[in-house]
Structures are given as structure tokens and as C-alpha cells.
Design an enzyme around this catalytic site. Structure first.
Site, short mmCIF file in Angstrom:
data_model
loop_
_atom_site.label_atom_id
_atom_site.label_comp_id
_atom_site.label_asym_id
_atom_site.label_seq_id
_atom_site.Cartn_x
_atom_site.Cartn_y
_atom_site.Cartn_z
N GLU A 29 20.84 52.13 58.43
CA GLU A 29 20.62 53.49 58.90
C GLU A 29 21.61 53.89 59.99
OE1 GLU A 29 16.53 53.36 60.12
OE2 GLU A 29 17.03 53.02 62.21
N GLN B 24 17.18 45.92 58.84
CA GLN B 24 16.60 44.78 58.12
C GLN B 24 15.26 44.33 58.71
OE1 GLN B 24 19.49 41.71 57.12
NE2 GLN B 24 17.85 40.18 57.04
N CYS C 11 28.53 47.06 57.06
CA CYS C 11 29.05 47.73 58.26
C CYS C 11 29.63 46.69 59.22
CB CYS C 11 27.98 48.56 58.95
SG CYS C 11 26.54 47.63 59.46
ZN ZN Z 1 25.33 49.41 60.21
#
Ligand code: ZN
Length: 209
Positions: free
Chosen positions: A101, A141, A171
Site C-alpha cells: 500500500e 504484509q 518495492c
Molecule cells: Zn512498498
């Protein structure tokens, strides 16, 4: 102090509801993709990119299909004829695809789910669908792990639930610190898996075997 904090939370929740319910049109979503293409440094009017906004919005519907799912409803149909079976039910190495997110980048890995029934079991494929219902959203997570475990706990009321997720965050691997092959591991244990170290151990041994 508490009253103020509560008031703030209530107001934020109302605003979120209002904001999500006024969903953008497909044309608005496609325009946003064109903006991002320009932001990346390319020309959305060139031939190869003409249909890209349409494809991206379609892909979004698949990647974020979890918002259309009701996780508790997925588990609604349970079976009680289990011949007294009261040991671990485990599904391991379930492919996990989610999206962080913070960057909207993929989180790819696997999930392991176990529970010890207390008279009620659920179809095995439902466990995989439960994972997707929460994974195919913008996630972190830790929250994903807890949501899966807590839904199993509240719908099946089993003697215990164990959930482990091991996943690579793109990311982290394709930007930022550029660390490849690093798995983030999160766990959530309830009931006997939390209270009895031997049960936690059995779960860990079974998923490694
Ligand atoms: Zn991330």
C-alpha cells in the site's frame, strides 16, 4: 483526550466511506494512467501506448479484485461430518500475490495456513480464496497475515489457527534499497498454536518438510 481521539477516528471513517463510494469512472481512471505515463517521461499518444490505459485499468480490476470479495462469506459453508477429526489441517506453499500500500508494487511469495478444527471444517480451496480476498488489495504484509488468521478464527471457531507468509516486496527489490531475494516473514498464531510451543513447532516442521 480519549473522546477527542474517538471523534477524530469516526470522522475519518465517514470521509473514507464517502470517498470510496464516489468511485471514479473508467474514463477518469484511464486519464490518470495517461498522466502517469507522462510523469514517467513518455507520450501516451504514441501508437504503442494508445491502448495502455485501457489495459492497465483492466489489470487493476484483476489485481484489486479482493475489494469485491466478502472474506467471511467465502468460509460460510462448513462441514461438520469430520468423523471426529481433530488434528492439523494444513495448506502450505500457496502462491501469494499482493500489492504494497506504500508503493503499489507487487508482494510475491507464499502463504501457509493451518487450523485445528473444533467440529467444523471448510473446503480446502476456500482457504486459498480467503487469501486472495485479502491479498488482492493494497496491503501491508503484517495486516494481511492478521486478517487471514482472524477471519478463520471468527468464522470456524477452531482450537487454533497458524498463518505464515513469506514474501518478497518488489518495492524493496526493484527500487529503494534494491535488495533481491530477501523474504519478509510474518506469522500469526491463535489458540493452541499460541499457547503450546509444541504445536507451533509442529506447524513449522510441517511447512518445512
Ligand atoms: Zn512498498
Amino acid at each position: 483526550m480519549n473522546a477527542i481521539a474517538y471523534d477524530t477516528i469516526t470522522r475519518d471513517e465517514n470521509q473514507t466511506e464517502e470517498y470510496v463510494s464516489s468511485a471514479p469512472t473508467r474514463a477518469e481512471a484511464e486519464e490518470a494512467v495517461r498522466t502517469l505515463i507522462r510523469w514517467a517521461g513518455d507520450d501516451p499518444r504514441r501508437e504503442g501506448l494508445l491502448d495502455t490505459p485501457k489495459r492497465v485499468t483492466k489489470a487493476f480490476q484483476e489485481w484489486f479484485s479482493g475489494y469485491d470479495e466478502d472474506p467471511e462469506a467465502i468460509l460460510a459453508r462448513t462441514f461438520e461430518e469430520v468423523e471426529g477429526y481433530d488434528d492439523i489441517v494444513l495448506m502450505k506453499d500457496i502462491r501469494l500475490e499482493s500489492y504494497c500500500e506504500h508503493h503499489m508494487a507487487p508482494i510475491i511469495g507464499k502463504a501457509h495456513i493451518a487450523y485445528i478444527p473444533d467440529g467444523k471444517v471448510v473446503g480446502i480451496s476456500k482457504l486459498a480464496r480467503l487469501i486472495d480476498a485479502y491479498a488482492k488489495r493494497l496491503q501491508i504484509q503484517e495486516k494481511l497475515t492478521a486478517q487471514i488468521a482472524d477471519t478463520l478464527e471468527s468464522v470456524l471457531a477452531p482450537r487454533g489457527v497458524a498463518v505464515m507468509i513469506e514474501a518478497e516486496h518488489q518495492c524493496m527489490s526493484t527500487r529503494g534499497v534494491h535488495k533481491h531475494g530477501v523474504d519478509t516473514v510474518t506469522t500469526r498464531f491463535t489458540g493452541v498454536f499460541q499457547e503450546d510451543a509444541k504445536m507451533e513447532d509442529r506447524f513449522l516442521r510441517l511447512i518445512r518438510s
